[in-house]
Enzyme design. Structure first.
Site, PDB file in Angstrom:
ATOM      1  N   ASP A 224      11.544  -5.204  -0.076  1.00  0.00           N
ATOM      2  CA  ASP A 224      10.599  -5.463  -1.179  1.00  0.00           C
ATOM      3  C   ASP A 224       9.132  -5.415  -0.724  1.00  0.00           C
ATOM      4  O   ASP A 224       8.308  -6.245  -1.121  1.00  0.00           O
ATOM      5  CB  ASP A 224      10.892  -6.821  -1.836  1.00  0.00           C
ATOM      6  CG  ASP A 224      12.111  -6.757  -2.743  1.00  0.00           C
ATOM      7  OD1 ASP A 224      12.716  -5.666  -2.845  1.00  0.00           O
ATOM      8  OD2 ASP A 224      12.456  -7.784  -3.343  1.00  0.00           O
ATOM      9  N   ILE A 234       9.540 -12.965  -4.382  1.00  0.00           N
ATOM     10  CA  ILE A 234       9.136 -12.824  -2.980  1.00  0.00           C
ATOM     11  C   ILE A 234       9.017 -11.338  -2.656  1.00  0.00           C
ATOM     12  O   ILE A 234      10.023 -10.617  -2.677  1.00  0.00           O
ATOM     13  CB  ILE A 234      10.162 -13.494  -2.037  1.00  0.00           C
ATOM     14  CG1 ILE A 234      10.321 -14.972  -2.398  1.00  0.00           C
ATOM     15  CG2 ILE A 234       9.770 -13.312  -0.584  1.00  0.00           C
ATOM     16  CD1 ILE A 234      11.491 -15.656  -1.695  1.00  0.00           C
ATOM     17  N   SER A 264      32.528 -23.126 -24.667  1.00  0.00           N
ATOM     18  CA  SER A 264      31.374 -23.752 -25.319  1.00  0.00           C
ATOM     19  C   SER A 264      30.819 -24.921 -24.514  1.00  0.00           C
ATOM     20  O   SER A 264      29.618 -25.214 -24.589  1.00  0.00           O
ATOM     21  CB  SER A 264      31.747 -24.207 -26.732  1.00  0.00           C
ATOM     22  OG  SER A 264      32.925 -24.994 -26.723  1.00  0.00           O
TER      23      SER A 264
END
Length: 576
Positions: A224, A234, A264
């Site tokens: 990244d 990040i 549920s």
């Protein structure tokens, strides 16, 4: 129920207020039954007429003013207020005539045919029957509105979703429920920048909805350096040494996501009691109504497993996701709540494909399988034949586990959650007043359970009943199914994940709540009298986390020693 999406915006007479409260939580096994659809319409009518009558009482006003007051409380979003005024214009005069003649909500709704008694079926009522014979009272009421066009309108089969300005909203909700993926998802990666309609309230928020290779939970693309490919906030390089922050802070920290396969209860089904409590009702009461409608009356953003918001009850406990994020900030936004109202081991196959995990590109995940009710719960008068057998549960769960094994990255973990002993519900609630009965002390949970059971729309007729033998039998079946899950864990192995079992330790939660000075009934949703509420969900999450830490710490991954540095550089990592 016939149409689960219409259960959220359908049926006349302001049912948008009660939203067919129990319809969404009843098993999808029953979704094609006309009688059950009629039953939910009846429940909605009785609740709304009761609220209208109580608002008039609280404010010492006319029924007309009470209905207009109720409409004024509703938000303008989703045309809720507009639709309310239309319904008052359509049905208001008949309701006024009947209530002013001394008829109660049961009689009003039977007279207007929102409630229908089929041949050979018992007379279903929430309130005590009138002193006069029922047939005489009903005929008297029909004479009052005999020239009305309301009944003819209802017989035509029209509903709110047929209104042109609501058709698009209904369609969005229908697609959201049917597909269990975000309605707004430009790059089709199953993640969204929109909160509801299965958006980031349900799974981590997308940080680039134009690029399907960018989404929460994936392994970073080239550490990244240039963009945040996994949306954990990040990215980039440390200018001091040129090392990518993702590599510096996250490499070797064993990042992992949390995924819930639930019903549920896992989705946190919740109807605020102020929606039905006339003495507490105001404009502020319905502020969250548009959000709730577009989230199927679920609040996953505050659920015990994947919730990312703190408890509104001011308890310190956190969700499992927030625990996992606090342990390792590299796990930011990596959560998926793959739950559905009415889900069970039978119908999980209908929506499990909405799960997003790439075996080659994504981090491992912790998957919690928590179908805690609908394999023993249904609305039938005799629920036993519809309960899942141990043999069928074994088959259904194995089918799910095989699917997970073919989709989860290696190194994942799956935890099977046992079923509760639901006898707790009747024992602690039956003689207490429901929110609708608190003003006049006239509706207990026992009455509500009986009413729902009579209409065959009870979320669990095996536990929500005065029949102790049936309650015991239902708990025995639940225990058998939990033992079946244990058997699977001890006898089956899978290549991509380790398998564990954990009991649904509700008794431990009750004991903890006692120690804090609380009462057991305070752990149950007050409106439906069935689901664990927010406090119970967070206490269960805390109980779960401590047990996993103690018994299987490898499931949780390492504590990241760089968490404080991540906070210094990236703050809240873009939030949720």
């Amino acid at each position: 129920m016939s149409s689960p999406w219409k259960a959220l915006l359908a049926a006349p007479l302001l049912l948008l207020l009660t939203l067919h409260s129990w319809a969404s939580a009843v098993s999808y096994i029953d979704q094609h039954s006309t009688s059950h659809s009629n039953g939910h319409t009846c429940v909605g009518c009785v609740l709304v007429v009761s609220v209208v009558e109580q608002l008039a009482q609280v404010h010492n006003s006319t029924i007309q003013a009470s209905m207009e007051r109720l409409c004024s409380y509703l938000p303008k979003k989703l045309f809720l207020q507009t639709t309310c005024y239309l319904m008052v214009h359509k049905f208001g005069s008949d309701i006024i005539k009947l209530l002013e003649a001394g008829m109660n909500a049961d009689v009003v709704c039977h007279t207007l045919e929102f409630c229908k008694q089929n041949t050979g079926q018992p007379q279903c009522h929430l309130y005590p029957l009138p002193k006069e014979p029922w047939k005489f009272t009903l005929e008297k009421a029909r004479q009052i509105v005999k020239k009305s066009s309301t009944v003819q309108y209802l017989r035509s089969g029209s509903d709110i979703c047929s209104l042109p300005f609501l058709a698009k909203i209904c369609q969005k909700i229908k697609l959201s429920i049917t597909n269990s993926v975000p309605y707004k998802d430009m790059d089709s990666d199953k993640y969204s920048v929109f909160p509801t309609l299965r958006g980031y309230h349900w799974r981590g928020r997308d940080c680039d909805d134009s690029d399907k290779t960018v989404y929460p939970g994936r392994r970073p693309d080239n550490w990244d350096i240039h963009q945040d490919s996994n949306c954990n906030g990040i990215w980039g390089k440390d200018p001091k040494d040129g090392i990518p922050y993702e590599k510096k802070f996250c490499e070797g920290s064993q990042p992992r996501g949390i995924i819930l396969l639930g019903d549920s209860a896992g989705a946190h089904f919740h109807i605020p009691p102020e929606w039905l409590t006339a003495s507490q009702m105001s404009v502020n009461s319905f502020f969250s109504l548009p959000m709730a409608i577009t989230n199927e009356l679920d609040w996953p953003q505050r659920s015990g497993v994947t919730g990312f918001l703190d408890s509104t009850s001011r308890i310190e406990e956190k969700s499992i996701y927030l625990h996992l994020r606090r342990r390792n900030h590299c796990n930011h936004r990596d959560y998926q709540n793959i739950s559905r109202n009415g889900a069970s081991s039978h119908n999980l196959e209908e929506f499990i494909k909405s799960l997003s995990r790439n075996q080659l590109l994504d981090h491992p995940a912790i998957v919690i399988y928590a179908m805690i009710g609908n394999d023993v719960c249904n609305g039938q008068t005799d629920p036993v034949p519809r309960m899942t057998t141990p043999e069928k549960l074994y088959s259904n769960v194995m089918q799910t586990l095989k699917y997970l094994n073919s989709h989860l990255p290696n190194g994942s973990h799956v935890i099977l959650y046992g079923l509760p002993d639901g006898t707790f519900l009747w024992d602690n609630l039956h003689n207490r007043y429901h929110p609708l009965g608190q003003l006049n002390k006239d509706v207990t949970y026992a009455q509500l359970y009986s009413f729902l059971g009579c209409l065959q729309v009870s979320p669990c007729s095996g536990w929500l009943t005065s029949n102790k033998t049936l309650r015991t039998l239902t708990s025995e079946r639940a225990e058998q199914l939990s033992n079946t899950l244990k058997k699977i864990v001890t006898s089956e192995k899978f290549t991509n994940f380790n398998l564990f079992y954990m009991d649904f330790a509700f008794q431990e939660i009750i004991e903890e709540w006692w120690r804090r000075g609380g009462q057991p009934w305070q752990l149950i949703e007050p409106v439906d009298g069935f689901h664990p509420n927010e406090v119970a969900s967070f206490l269960l999450a805390e109980n779960f986390w401590k047990k996993v830490q103690l018994q299987w710490p490898q499931v949780l991954g390492k504590e990241n020693p760089f968490n404080s540095q991540i906070e210094q550089v990236f703050g809240d990592q873009g939030g949720h």
